[in-house]
Each structure stands twice: as C-alpha cells, then as structure tokens.
Motif scaffolding. Structure first.
Motif, PDB file in Angstrom:
ATOM      1  N   TYR A 199      71.167  43.636 -12.506  1.00 44.90           N
ATOM      2  CA  TYR A 199      70.002  44.638 -12.356  1.00 44.90           C
ATOM      3  C   TYR A 199      68.878  44.208 -11.676  1.00 44.90           C
ATOM      4  O   TYR A 199      68.896  43.201 -11.559  1.00 44.90           O
ATOM      5  N   GLU A 200      68.060  45.199 -11.440  1.00 43.56           N
ATOM      6  CA  GLU A 200      66.648  44.736 -10.917  1.00 43.56           C
ATOM      7  C   GLU A 200      65.661  45.381 -11.369  1.00 43.56           C
ATOM      8  O   GLU A 200      64.806  44.903 -12.131  1.00 43.56           O
ATOM      9  N   CYS A 201      65.678  47.009 -11.194  1.00 46.37           N
ATOM     10  CA  CYS A 201      64.570  47.585 -11.730  1.00 46.37           C
ATOM     11  C   CYS A 201      64.904  48.126 -13.291  1.00 46.37           C
ATOM     12  O   CYS A 201      64.038  48.519 -14.025  1.00 46.37           O
ATOM     13  N   ALA A 202      66.170  48.037 -13.527  1.00 42.15           N
ATOM     14  CA  ALA A 202      66.786  48.716 -14.850  1.00 42.15           C
ATOM     15  C   ALA A 202      66.192  50.275 -14.975  1.00 42.15           C
ATOM     16  O   ALA A 202      66.401  50.542 -16.152  1.00 42.15           O
ATOM     17  N   GLY A 249      66.740  52.938 -12.474  1.00 40.67           N
ATOM     18  CA  GLY A 249      67.188  53.940 -11.857  1.00 40.67           C
ATOM     19  C   GLY A 249      67.005  54.096 -10.145  1.00 40.67           C
ATOM     20  O   GLY A 249      67.257  55.064  -9.574  1.00 40.67           O
ATOM     21  N   THR A 250      66.137  52.947  -9.896  1.00 41.06           N
ATOM     22  CA  THR A 250      65.895  53.253  -8.400  1.00 41.06           C
ATOM     23  C   THR A 250      66.372  52.309  -7.389  1.00 41.06           C
ATOM     24  O   THR A 250      66.264  52.810  -6.163  1.00 41.06           O
ATOM     25  N   CYS A 251      66.911  51.327  -7.652  1.00 37.58           N
ATOM     26  CA  CYS A 251      67.202  50.084  -6.852  1.00 37.58           C
ATOM     27  C   CYS A 251      68.806  49.982  -6.347  1.00 37.58           C
ATOM     28  O   CYS A 251      68.869  49.516  -5.419  1.00 37.58           O
ATOM     29  N   GLY A 252      69.544  50.646  -7.324  1.00 34.99           N
ATOM     30  CA  GLY A 252      71.005  50.564  -7.056  1.00 34.99           C
ATOM     31  C   GLY A 252      71.633  49.390  -7.540  1.00 34.99           C
ATOM     32  O   GLY A 252      72.771  49.195  -7.318  1.00 34.99           O
ATOM     33  N   THR A 253      71.060  48.255  -7.679  1.00 36.36           N
ATOM     34  CA  THR A 253      71.546  46.966  -7.974  1.00 36.36           C
ATOM     35  C   THR A 253      72.529  47.110  -9.167  1.00 36.36           C
ATOM     36  O   THR A 253      73.515  46.029  -9.160  1.00 36.36           O
ATOM     37  N   CYS A 254      72.572  47.910  -9.990  1.00 38.42           N
ATOM     38  CA  CYS A 254      73.187  47.911 -10.902  1.00 38.42           C
ATOM     39  C   CYS A 254      74.631  48.737 -10.822  1.00 38.42           C
ATOM     40  O   CYS A 254      75.284  48.939 -11.961  1.00 38.42           O
ATOM     41  N   CYS A 295      72.418  51.309 -15.306  1.00 38.51           N
ATOM     42  CA  CYS A 295      71.336  51.510 -16.157  1.00 38.51           C
ATOM     43  C   CYS A 295      71.004  52.950 -16.490  1.00 38.51           C
ATOM     44  O   CYS A 295      70.201  53.110 -17.254  1.00 38.51           O
TER      45      CYS A 295
END
Ligand code: FAD
Ligand code: FES
Ligand code: FES
Lengths: 345, 242
Positions: free
Chosen positions: A35-38, A40-45, A76
């Motif tokens: 995860y990165e932003c946790a 909903g904005t970055c897509g990492t998860c 997330c």
C-alpha cells in the motif's frame, strides 16, 4: 470471512469482520500487504480476485484507474462479502518485529486551533497509547464524512497518548468542510494506523534532507523531533526545505527556530516562498532561519548542489511537488532507495 | 517473436526514450544512450504503468510510480527497490530504422539473463516449448525433479500439503523460473503440484543437461547459481534484504 492471499513468495491467511477493508485486516495481522496512500488514490494495493466476492466501499476511487482487468480491485477500499482468495503480484513479507503493527482505535479531538486561515492544528487524545515511527501517518474518519483521510503525525513520543496533525483546507473537500466549519473539539473519531514507510530511525546514520510543501511539513516535524531527542544533528547534517506560497501561509516558524537552537548549525532550515520575496521583517523575526524565493524543489536543488553525499531524503506534500522534487534528486544522482515520500493525494 | 520494425532513430531524443505499440500488441520502450539504442518491455514489471512516463537520464531508468530503477544498458535492477529486471529485446539498427528481435525465449528468463551468448544457444537447444490448457498438470507431488520450467505466458498454480490441495500461494510472473529443484542436489521429489490455471506456454529444460551446459561455462554457471540462491532465499521469506 476467511481471506487467502497468494503473493509472489508465499501464501497468507487471515480473517476479516464484516465491512472491514481487506488491506487493514491484513496489516493488523502483521502481514506486509502493499500500500502507499491506504486511502484509494494511488493504486498500489491492487489485487486480483480469484474466488469469492468483495464489496467496493468507494467505486469512484481515483486509484481504480490503475486497474486493468475486471477481476482487479483495491484492497484499501474493498471488504470481503464471502470467503475470498486473492492474488497479489508482489513479494509480501511479514511486518518486521521492530516495526509498529497498525490497529483500529478511537480518539477524541481534544484541541483544534487555526495556524493560518486555511491550516488547522489538531490534537487527538487516543483511547489507548500507541507506538509509531517518526514520519508515519494515521487514517482518520470523522462522523458523517465518508472514508478515511491520511494525516501525518507532527509529534513523536514513545507510547504516545495523543497525536497531533496539521491539516490544510481543501475547498469543497469532505473533511475540510467539516473541520473548518464545525466546532470539532470533543468529537470522537475512528483511527487506523500507524502506517507509512517514509520513516526515520536514528540508526539510519545518514544526513537528512526534508522537502515539504504546505502541510507536508507535518511528518518532517516528527522526524526532526525524533532526531533532536537523540542529539542526531551533532553528527549528521539536516537540511529542511518548507515550501509555501507567501509568508502568511507559513506556520511553525517559532518551532523551527527552537529546533535550530536545540540542534545547532548542522540543522539548516529554509522557508521557500513561491509567490513573493521574503519581507525584511521575516529575517528579523527569525534570524536562525533562511528564506528564499521559488518552488520548494527548485530552492532545495539550488541550496543542496554538491551536498548529496550520504543523504536520505524525505518528501511530502501535493503530488506534483513530490514528483518535481524526485526529479531534482534523480538528476543529482540520488538512488531511489534513499528517497522516501508521501504524496498527499 | 521475430524481427519487428519499431521506428526511425530520429524519433528518439538523444539520451531520451519513447514507447511504441507493436502490431502484435506488445508495448516496447526504445531508449537512446549515446550511440546505442535499447529496447525493453514498455510496462513496468511491478504494476504495469507506462515506463515512458518515468524518468530517464541516459543511464538509469526510473518508474515514476514507486521508483524502481534499472540500468539501461542491461535492464538490471539498480538499488534495492526493484524486485525484477526488465525484459530486454535485442535491437538492430539498419539505415536509420530500429528493429527489435527476440532471438532466444530464454533471454527473458531472469535466471539466465547473465549467461553468455554461446551458452544461451546451447540452452536454447535444450528447451522444449509446451502448451497447457486450464487445469493441465505440469507435475505432481512426489514426481521426479528432472526438469525446470520457465513461464512464457499464462498462469500456474502450486498446491502443497499431503493431498496436494492447499495453495502454496506463489504467483509467477512472465519469465520466472520454477521447478528449480532440478538444479539442486538431494531434491529428488517434487514437494508441490503445479497446474496451469489458464492456457499457458512454458519452456521446459532438463536439469542435468542444463547443469552440464553451465559446467562447461563456469562464469555463466556461477552467475546462474548466484541468481538461484537469491531466488531461493526470497522464497524462504527471508528478511535479510531490508
Ligand atoms: C500518506 C498521506 C499523508 C497525508 N498527510 C496529510 C497531512 O499531514 N496533512 C494534510 O492536510 N493532508 C494530508 N494528506 C491528505 C489528506 O489525506 C486529505 O486528502 C486532505 O485532508 C483533504 O481531505 P478532504 O476530505 O478535505 O478532501 P476530499 O477530496 O473530500 O477527500 C480527500 C481524500 O479522502 C478520501 N475519500 C474521499 N471520499 C471518500 C469516500 N467516499 N470513500 C473513501 N475515501 C474517500 C480519498 O482518499 C480522497 O483522496 C495525506 C495524504 C496521504 C495519502
Ligand atoms: S493503497 Fe489503496 S489505493 Fe493507495
Ligand atoms: S509500477 Fe513501476 S515501480 Fe511500481
């Protein structure tokens, strides 16, 4: 619900309760899901659903633009409806023993005070003491406002009983409108954390470079106070660049002056004003700070020239500012394992 | 993949990069460094964002999304963030036109990326391409560990446990090697069952023959074994790579 996660290196199983987001449930079990932003904005998860059903709590999440196939989803934002089996394309390791495992908790906003017309300082008293690393952030949910917001901690203590945040007003933003238009003192909020990997430990043994735009300075203060507690700047250099538009938008200048007194000449603090030259009064009022004009990444680039040896950089603020700062650091040939960032997306 | 025309050299800025979609649906990144042109997979192996949107300074390519980095001359990881190298395609420049050729499917396999061209050719001769449909079994628990596999396309699942029903949870990427017990001593029986989850294409090499080929080229052999030991530590969930 039972969750089975197949990652590149191994599988994990854990349980979620109804409505609990899969990412948060996994992290609470000390499983280092990506995860990165946790929020909903970055897509990492992103993950792939192999079997079972999930409920998406925020189908409009901007991070969904990184999804390619219909069976992909954001961990997330999604909760399990049935037992599910999912695939995560990266290596997933257990959260290491010396890193704080996040948990859900409650707190009460014990103080809210304006630092500038559009920046508010919040103190949240926790219902249980919490350990966190300098530079981490917390997810906060206010009553009546959908979704969690990530805010970086300003303070740093062991066993913290309260957390401090600084929040910049985003006109029309859900929590902004609530914070700046309601008497929020005494209100109970839900929290989840601590989160974030842009952390500082004194054992780092490197010079520290902080580049922050606006409320991005929050996490830097946490890092600086951790460093000051350990007398870190008697051995290593610290360079802090704090970008705002005009002097009226700057805050915490007295705190920075105090830190300068405490940490000595190895700590260098530059306030970068993007829309005006610093008035002479600023220098008189804050003789230990430097002022310069320009975007904070440009100002940092100018001041740091030739000074990138043994440096760990921390960046935080609006995504365009963080991207621009990354570009400056890459041009200076810093390797990315020494660039930590939080994009306030 | 055979030889595909990508673009004119004039289209690529000096020490810059550009992405192209080939007719076969492949996205390739063409980068210039001095007099040389390089071709790589166009999408980041981490989360498939376009690498052309990242940063490139004529030497190191950085994905803007989570800052994985690679050396443009080799496609190898730079720093500690990137978990995998980039898939590299061979480039030929003829009369100012850039062509991309894929001479060896094995080249895409991380395990063999450092192997000398001669040895790669020998290994190529050993490799058999096999297709499996959904549910196709590659090997079962207890089977002899004769061969190793490289995933060319599709997805493969591993099942462990006494009856071979609990998922081991590995998710393979394209170019990834598995069944590597074939290269190890005293690992004579499979401890997992491998099945294809969708139409998949695999390259299959005999372990002993592979070891022989590597023995006659100890430099390549050493580099393969180093890669293999890294692979194994990662799969053991080692935390020694913070
Ligand atoms: C790692 C990180 C650290 C941050 N630290 C700080 C900080 O220290 N100080 C600061 O001022 N800001 C920080 N931010 C930004 C902060 O999280 C908010 O974006 C900001 O407070 C504006 O919120 P808003 O409600 O006013 O705006 P909005 O635009 O209403 O919402 C902003 C964010 O809230 C979430 N959200 C909105 N609606 C929903 C919904 N329906 N369901 C689920 N989620 C929703 C999304 O993440 C969205 O991007 C940080 C962000 C991140 C990612
Ligand atoms: S971590 Fe879920 S979208 Fe950023
Ligand atoms: S998508 Fe490229 S580094 Fe994550």
């Amino acid at each position: 619900m039972k969750i089975q996660v197949n990652a590149r290196n191994r599988a994990y199983q854990f349980e979620t309760t109804e409505g609990e987001k899969i990412l948060y449930a996994g992290l609470s079990e000390a499983i280092g899901l990506p995860y990165e932003c946790a929020s909903g904005t970055c897509g990492t998860c992103k993950a792939r659903l192999v079997s079972g059903e999930v409920i998406d709590g925020w189908p409009e999440a901007p991070g969904r633009k990184y999804l390619k196939d219909d069976d992909e989803f954001l961990m997330c934002q999604c909760a399990a409806k049935t037992d599910v089996s999912i695939e995560v394309a990266s290596f997933v390791q257990p959260i290491e023993a010396d890193v704080c495992v996040p948990a859900a908790m409650k707190g009460v906003i014990s103080s809210a005070r304006l630092l500038t017309p559009d920046v508010i300082h919040l103190q949240v008293r926790l219902n249980q003491p919490m350990e966190f690393d300098a530079g981490q952030f917390m997810l906060v949910q206010a009553p009546g406002v959908a979704g969690y917001r990530g805010w970086s901690m300003v303070n740093h203590q062991r066993e913290a009983e309260s957390l401090e945040f600084i929040v910049k007003k985003k006109p029309g933003g859900g929590i902004s409108e609530w914070l700046f238009n309601t008497d929020c003192e005494g209100v109970e909020v839900d929290l989840f954390g601590p989160l974030g990997q842009a952390t500082f430990y004194p054992s780092l043994a490197k010079n520290v470079l902080c580049i922050a735009g606006g409320s991005g300075i929050a996490g830097m203060l946490s890092i600086l106070s951790r460093a000051a507690q350990n007398d870190y700047f008697s051995q290593y250099k610290g360079d802090v660049f704090f970008g705002v538009q005009t002097l009226k938008d700057a805050f915490f200048l007295d705190e920075f002056s105090k830190l300068r007194t405490l940490c000595g000449d190895n700590l260098n603090v530059v306030i970068a004003l993007s829309k005006e030259e610093a008035p002479a009064s600023a220098l008189n009022d804050h003789p230990q700070l430097k002022f310069d004009t320009g975007y904070v990444h440009d100002v940092a680039g100018r001041h740091m020239q030739g000074g990138y040896q043994n440096v760990r950089a921390y960046l935080a603020g609006p995504p365009p500012m963080v991207d621009a700062a990354i570009r400056v650091l890459l041009q200076a040939r810093m390797t990315t394992d020494n660039i930590c960032y939080d994009k306030f997306s | 993949m055979s030889k595909i025309r990508i673009c004119n050299t004039a289209e690529i800025p000096s020490n810059g990069m550009k992405e192209y979609d080939t007719e076969g649906g492949l996205k390739v990144l063409i980068a210039n460094a001095g007099d040389t042109y390089y071709a790589y997979q166009g999408l980041c192996p981490h989360q498939e964002v376009c690498l052309a949107e990242g940063y490139y300074d004529g030497a190191v390519l950085t994905c803007h999304q989570h800052l994985w980095q690679w050396d443009i001359t080799t496609g190898k990881e730079v720093g500690t963030l990137a978990e995998v190298p980039l898939e590299k395609y061979e480039v030929q420049v003829e009369d100012g036109e850039i062509f991309v050729v894929q001479s060896s499917a094995l080249k895409a396999a991380q395990l063999f990326m450092d192997v000398s061209d001669d040895t790669l050719q020998r290994l190529d001769l050993l490799a058999r391409r096999e297709k499996y449909g959904s549910g196709g079994v590659l090997y079962n628990i207890g089977d002899p560990t004769d061969d190793l596999y490289i995933l060319e396309s599709g997805r493969v699942e591993f099942l462990i446990g006494r009856d071979g029903t609990s998922p081991a949870g590995f998710v393979l990427r394209k170019g990834e090697v598995f069944g590597w017990a074939a290269l190890l001593e005293n690992q004579e029986r499979r401890i997992a069952k491998a099945t294809s989850l969708e139409d998949s294409v695999l390259l299959r090499l005999n372990g002993e023959a592979t070891l022989k080929a590597l023995e006659s080229d100890p430099v390549s052999g050493y580099l393969v074994m180093r890669k293999l030991s890294t692979l194994i530590t990662r799969h053991l969930g080692s935390q020694g790579e913070k």
